[in-house]
Design a protein around this motif. Structure first.
Motif, PDB file in Angstrom:
ATOM      1  N   GLY A 137       0.821  -1.208   0.000  1.00  0.00           N
ATOM      2  CA  GLY A 137       0.000   0.000   0.000  1.00  0.00           C
ATOM      3  C   GLY A 137       0.854   1.257   0.000  1.00  0.00           C
ATOM      4  N   GLN A 138       1.919   1.226   0.818  1.00  0.00           N
ATOM      5  CA  GLN A 138       2.817   2.388   0.875  1.00  0.00           C
ATOM      6  C   GLN A 138       3.513   2.594  -0.475  1.00  0.00           C
ATOM      7  N   GLN A 139       3.929   1.485  -1.076  1.00  0.00           N
ATOM      8  CA  GLN A 139       4.614   1.585  -2.364  1.00  0.00           C
ATOM      9  C   GLN A 139       3.698   2.191  -3.417  1.00  0.00           C
ATOM     10  N   GLN A 140       2.438   1.798  -3.398  1.00  0.00           N
ATOM     11  CA  GLN A 140       1.534   2.307  -4.419  1.00  0.00           C
ATOM     12  C   GLN A 140       1.193   3.783  -4.155  1.00  0.00           C
ATOM     13  N   GLU A 159      -4.976  -0.737 -13.458  1.00  0.00           N
ATOM     14  CA  GLU A 159      -5.413  -1.519 -12.290  1.00  0.00           C
ATOM     15  C   GLU A 159      -4.531  -1.219 -11.082  1.00  0.00           C
ATOM     16  N   PRO A 160      -4.446   0.033 -10.717  1.00  0.00           N
ATOM     17  CA  PRO A 160      -3.417   0.433  -9.739  1.00  0.00           C
ATOM     18  C   PRO A 160      -3.660  -0.099  -8.337  1.00  0.00           C
ATOM     19  N   LEU A 161      -4.900  -0.452  -8.039  1.00  0.00           N
ATOM     20  CA  LEU A 161      -5.201  -0.820  -6.654  1.00  0.00           C
ATOM     21  C   LEU A 161      -5.550  -2.298  -6.514  1.00  0.00           C
ATOM     22  N   SER A 162      -5.399  -3.036  -7.609  1.00  0.00           N
ATOM     23  CA  SER A 162      -5.895  -4.415  -7.599  1.00  0.00           C
ATOM     24  C   SER A 162      -5.164  -5.324  -6.614  1.00  0.00           C
ATOM     25  N   LYS A 171      -8.625   3.908   0.769  1.00  0.00           N
ATOM     26  CA  LYS A 171      -7.746   5.032   1.131  1.00  0.00           C
ATOM     27  C   LYS A 171      -7.080   5.618  -0.117  1.00  0.00           C
ATOM     28  N   LEU A 172      -6.587   4.725  -0.977  1.00  0.00           N
ATOM     29  CA  LEU A 172      -5.933   5.194  -2.205  1.00  0.00           C
ATOM     30  C   LEU A 172      -6.921   5.883  -3.145  1.00  0.00           C
TER      31      LEU A 172
END
Lengths: 260, 222
Positions: A137-140, A159-162, A171-172
């Protein structure tokens, strides 16, 4: 205005895919590209970014042609004003988080914008750390900051959060909206996640068999119960202000609330 | 009294060879790693040829190519007043060709093991190919670069066949391995022992450094 009319033939998993994609996107809008796996959604983003060259067609951003087969013009990826958030983070392992964020900034950095993006992403404590020490999550969140900090004309999210859990995904999503309220760029994103589409997208482009078959707001597109592009509607409840659907997508039941 | 001149010539040869190879091999390894040219396999075979070719064969062909009777030798002599057989520059060129795979292959493998997305992400952030190589790719293959440098250096130090063919056994071209051979021929086993022990310890130390740094590099990647 971002306009494209591009064609590409390629082989994916032993199957020939023919893409013929035409659309015009208003600047500052968030547009979801929705469709089943393997229809070529990621290929569309790669063509817009210049990482893949279309067989023919034209891509115009503002008054500049990024690609034109008739004029034999193909602006290189590094000369296009884009941000690209990949599915698999793609941070540079040799750089700290801060250096990653500043990597794509040309000239004098906009410190105010950088500070705001760092604040929205809650990245202050991470700035000196190396990517390998960060969670997914932090990396994204860092990858999002890297892509947006250069104020691109077009932000592409594949698909950035997949790969994230549900809580981090929400959150993202909030972060994407918050950051875009500052930089106001055009965002094209690929997603399989219906709640995500409803949360983020101003418009949806539905992709089937290599072409766009439907276009509209998420409510317009998914209000119909015959949403065969995304899966099978297994139940439907009419509420006073909204309609709730439970849809079977790729073996998973997804709940969607559609405002009336 | 031990004559250390062969070791100085050997170290000088290894240093110059490794330096030139490092500069030449990065673009070559990059091209071999990423090019989609169909005939790439021919170039890969050419780079790897010194691994399987007897050094004397390579040395013989280089000697023939550098001689004044050959077109290349005549060209170098006429235009650059340069004669390569039995000279130190000739040794350097022979060593570069002979050690080429030891530098190129680790760097090529390093590039190939990096995720393609790193390169693409750098392009999407406005960086050119050269900027991407310098700022992203090379810093992330440090272990491969070190392996290439150390192996090329060590391999040049251990050369025998090629340097004997091109350089002969002259004072100005006599490297350590030839000095050992020469000492044995003269039945001077004491000097041969000393030279051999120094080379043995030096080669072992170099390989130990490679394995140590590769282990650290792997740990950093994890």
């Amino acid at each position: 205005m971002i306009k494209f009319d591009i064609h590409k033939q390629f082989t994916s998993h032993g199957r020939v895919v023919n893409l013929s994609l035409k659309a015009a996107c208003e600047e500052g809008k968030i547009i979801a590209v929705y469709g089943k796996s393997g229809v070529g959604k990621s290929s569309l983003l790669r063509m817009l970014s210049g990482l893949t060259v279309p067989d023919k067609g034209v891509i115009t951003v503002g008054d500049e042609d990024w690609f034109s087969s008739s004029a034999k013009k193909n602006v290189k990826t590094n000369k296009r004003s884009i941000g690209f958030l990949f599915q698999d983070y793609s941070l540079f392992p040799n750089m700290s988080v801060l250096k990653n964020i500043l990597y794509g900034v040309e000239g004098e950095p906009d410190q105010e914008l950088i500070d705001r993006i760092i604040a929205i992403g809650d990245l202050k404590e991470l700035l000196d750390r190396k990517p390998e020490t960060l969670s997914g999550g932090q990396q994204q969140r860092v990858a999002l900051a890297i892509a947006i900090v250069r104020k691109p004309k077009l932000l592409l999210l594949d698909e950035p959060l997949s790969a994230l859990d549900a809580e981090m995904r929400v959150k993202l999503q909030e972060e994407i909206l918050a950051i875009n309220s500052i930089v106001k760029t055009t965002i094209l994103f690929v997603s399989h996640d219906l709640p995500e589409v409803f949360k983020l997208a101003d418009e949806v482009l539905v992709m089937e068999d290599g072409v766009f078959t439907k276009r509209g707001t998420p409510s317009e597109i998914f209000a119909s119960e015959k949403v065969d592009v995304m899966g099978e509607v297994v139940s439907s409840d009419e509420g006073e202000n909204s309609k709730s659907l439970r849809i079977l997508v790729d073996g998973k039941i997804i709940g969607v609330k559609i405002p009336k | 009294m031990i004559d250390w001149t062969p070791f100085l010539i050997t170290l000088k040869l290894a240093f110059i060879t490794t330096s030139i190879l490092f500069v030449v091999s990065i673009p070559l390894a990059y091209w071999l790693a990423y090019s989609k040219v169909k005939l790439k396999f021919i170039f890969e075979a050419m780079v790897s040829l010194p691994l399987v070719l007897p050094p004397s064969v390579l040395g013989f062909y280089l000697l023939v190519a550098f001689s004044r009777e050959s077109p290349l030798g005549q060209f170098l002599d006429n235009y650059f007043d340069l004669s390569l057989p039995f000279t130190f520059p000739g040794l350097v060129i022979g060593s570069i060709i002979y050690s080429l795979p030891f530098m190129v292959q680790p760097i090529q493998a390093g590039f190939q093991n990096l995720p393609l997305a790193l390169k693409e992400a750098s392009y999407t952030l406005g960086k050119s190919r050269l900027q991407t190589i310098i700022k992203v790719l090379l810093p992330n293959i440090k272990a491969s670069l070190l392996t290439g440098i150390v192996l090329s250096f060590a391999h040049t130090i251990g050369e025998f066949g090629v340097v004997l063919m091109i350089g002969g056994n002259l004072d100005k071209t006599r490297v350590a391995s030839i000095a050992i051979y020469d000492s044995v021929n003269k039945l001077d086993y004491s000097t041969a022992h000393t030279y051999s022990l120094v080379l043995l310890l030096f080669s072992f130390a170099i390989l130990a450094v490679v394995y140590l740094f590769n282990k650290k590099g792997l740990r950093a990647v994890k």
